[in-house]
Scaffold this motif. Structure first.
Motif, mmCIF file in Angstrom:
data_model
loop_
_atom_site.group_PDB
_atom_site.id
_atom_site.type_symbol
_atom_site.label_atom_id
_atom_site.label_comp_id
_atom_site.label_asym_id
_atom_site.label_seq_id
_atom_site.Cartn_x
_atom_site.Cartn_y
_atom_site.Cartn_z
ATOM 1 N N LYS A 48 0.711 -20.097 -3.449
ATOM 2 C CA LYS A 48 0.009 -20.662 -3.807
ATOM 3 C C LYS A 48 -1.238 -20.203 -5.008
ATOM 4 O O LYS A 48 -1.750 -20.571 -5.166
ATOM 5 N N GLY A 49 0.540 -20.869 -5.930
ATOM 6 C CA GLY A 49 -0.502 -20.592 -7.485
ATOM 7 C C GLY A 49 -0.899 -19.023 -7.955
ATOM 8 O O GLY A 49 -1.710 -19.672 -9.253
ATOM 9 N N HIS A 50 -0.376 -18.326 -7.523
ATOM 10 C CA HIS A 50 -1.332 -16.875 -7.685
ATOM 11 C C HIS A 50 0.156 -16.314 -8.934
ATOM 12 O O HIS A 50 1.281 -16.212 -8.378
ATOM 13 N N PHE A 51 -0.580 -15.194 -9.580
ATOM 14 C CA PHE A 51 0.323 -14.390 -10.743
ATOM 15 C C PHE A 51 0.582 -13.360 -10.358
ATOM 16 O O PHE A 51 -0.824 -12.847 -10.078
ATOM 17 N N ILE A 52 1.172 -12.748 -9.794
ATOM 18 C CA ILE A 52 1.497 -10.995 -9.840
ATOM 19 C C ILE A 52 2.272 -10.279 -10.833
ATOM 20 O O ILE A 52 3.770 -10.686 -10.738
ATOM 21 N N TYR A 80 1.458 -4.495 -10.011
ATOM 22 C CA TYR A 80 2.050 -3.298 -9.325
ATOM 23 C C TYR A 80 2.662 -2.870 -10.606
ATOM 24 O O TYR A 80 3.168 -2.516 -11.627
ATOM 25 N N PHE A 81 2.792 -1.497 -10.146
ATOM 26 C CA PHE A 81 4.197 -0.756 -10.181
ATOM 27 C C PHE A 81 5.361 -0.898 -10.014
ATOM 28 O O PHE A 81 4.917 -0.856 -8.598
ATOM 29 N N ALA A 82 6.235 -1.077 -9.685
ATOM 30 C CA ALA A 82 7.746 -0.631 -9.684
ATOM 31 C C ALA A 82 8.518 0.427 -10.054
ATOM 32 O O ALA A 82 8.922 0.363 -10.954
ATOM 33 N N VAL A 83 8.486 1.073 -9.165
ATOM 34 C CA VAL A 83 9.454 2.760 -9.272
ATOM 35 C C VAL A 83 10.764 3.141 -8.386
ATOM 36 O O VAL A 83 10.559 2.108 -7.754
ATOM 37 N N ASN A 84 10.820 3.961 -8.962
ATOM 38 C CA ASN A 84 12.322 4.875 -7.660
ATOM 39 C C ASN A 84 11.667 5.798 -7.088
ATOM 40 O O ASN A 84 10.059 6.088 -7.477
ATOM 41 N N THR A 96 -4.412 -0.307 -8.747
ATOM 42 C CA THR A 96 -2.105 -1.489 -9.380
ATOM 43 C C THR A 96 -2.319 -1.072 -7.764
ATOM 44 O O THR A 96 -2.009 -0.025 -7.240
ATOM 45 N N GLY A 97 -1.283 -1.872 -7.335
ATOM 46 C CA GLY A 97 -0.191 -1.800 -6.253
ATOM 47 C C GLY A 97 0.540 -1.406 -6.831
ATOM 48 O O GLY A 97 1.341 -0.929 -8.050
ATOM 49 N N LEU A 98 1.671 -0.573 -5.379
ATOM 50 C CA LEU A 98 2.854 -0.165 -5.695
ATOM 51 C C LEU A 98 4.277 -1.472 -4.699
ATOM 52 O O LEU A 98 4.215 -1.004 -4.185
ATOM 53 N N ILE A 99 4.859 -1.136 -5.567
ATOM 54 C CA ILE A 99 6.434 -1.577 -5.020
ATOM 55 C C ILE A 99 7.542 0.106 -5.077
ATOM 56 O O ILE A 99 7.944 0.400 -6.276
ATOM 57 N N LEU A 119 4.781 -0.810 -0.856
ATOM 58 C CA LEU A 119 4.267 0.355 -0.760
ATOM 59 C C LEU A 119 2.268 0.734 -0.734
ATOM 60 O O LEU A 119 2.095 0.741 0.630
ATOM 61 N N ARG A 120 1.648 -0.196 -1.181
ATOM 62 C CA ARG A 120 0.464 -0.242 -1.683
ATOM 63 C C ARG A 120 0.343 -1.349 -2.203
ATOM 64 O O ARG A 120 0.460 -2.578 -2.990
ATOM 65 N N PRO A 121 -0.521 -2.706 -1.724
ATOM 66 C CA PRO A 121 -0.885 -3.557 -2.295
ATOM 67 C C PRO A 121 -2.078 -3.190 -3.049
ATOM 68 O O PRO A 121 -2.433 -2.777 -3.159
ATOM 69 N N SER A 122 -2.129 -4.515 -4.379
ATOM 70 C CA SER A 122 -2.910 -4.404 -5.059
ATOM 71 C C SER A 122 -4.070 -5.040 -4.627
ATOM 72 O O SER A 122 -4.116 -6.190 -3.810
#
Length: 166
Positions: A48-52, A80-84, A96-99, A119-122
């Motif tokens: 859709k042309g959105h930037f993440i 988003y933050f991406a963490v382990n 922010t969102g969480l990956i 896990l949490r949408p932005s």
């Protein structure tokens, strides 16, 4: 077995987040250079042309030492933050969102991503149209430049072969 290093964790999280983005149908560029010369770890462009924008954090020291992520917010619709799984999620901002990338031991003890999910949408904060256009052009230019560098040896060979045939 020894504990994976921060760079190994970051690599595993990057791999998992990139694969997850592609499963969503998003185009991905790593180390995307933003107009302010900052580099986003991952910039994804949706159909859709959105930037993440996805900022990878290998651990709490990495998060505490690097607060430039706030400069990315004007250049994306979602952040988003991406963490382990070992990362203390409570320190991440709610704005922010969480990956989450589930990591484990891979080849020779290095970290490997087993699974990855949002896990949490932005929150979605739409970019102004002029900024979206500028960012879309920049995304296309960086992607084309990278593809050109990869294809160059094959293109040179094809041109040389074509010249010999003619």
């Amino acid at each position: 077995m020894s504990r994976p290093t921060a760079p190994q964790i970051q690599s595993a999280v990057r791999t998992g987040a990139s694969q997850m983005c592609r499963l969503h149908g998003w185009a991905v560029l790593h180390e995307f250079i933003l107009p302010g010369r900052r580099r986003a770890d991952i910039m994804a462009l949706t159909p859709k042309g959105h930037f993440i924008c996805i900022e990878i954090k290998s651990g709490l020291p990495d998060f505490r030492a690097d607060q430039k992520w706030q400069e990315y917010l004007p250049w994306c619709d979602q952040m988003y933050f991406a963490v382990n799984q070992d990362f203390p999620q409570a320190v991440l901002p709610d704005t922010t969102g969480l990956i989450m990338a589930a990591t484990g031991h891979g080849v020779e003890g290095a970290a490997a991503c087993i699974d990855c999910a949002i896990l949490r949408p932005s929150p979605n904060v739409p970019l102004p149209p002029a900024r979206r256009r500028q960012l879309t052009l920049q995304f296309a230019m960086q992607a084309a430049e990278r593809l050109g560098r990869v294809e160059m040896p094959q293109v040179e060979h094809a041109v040389k072969t074509a010249l010999r045939v003619e």
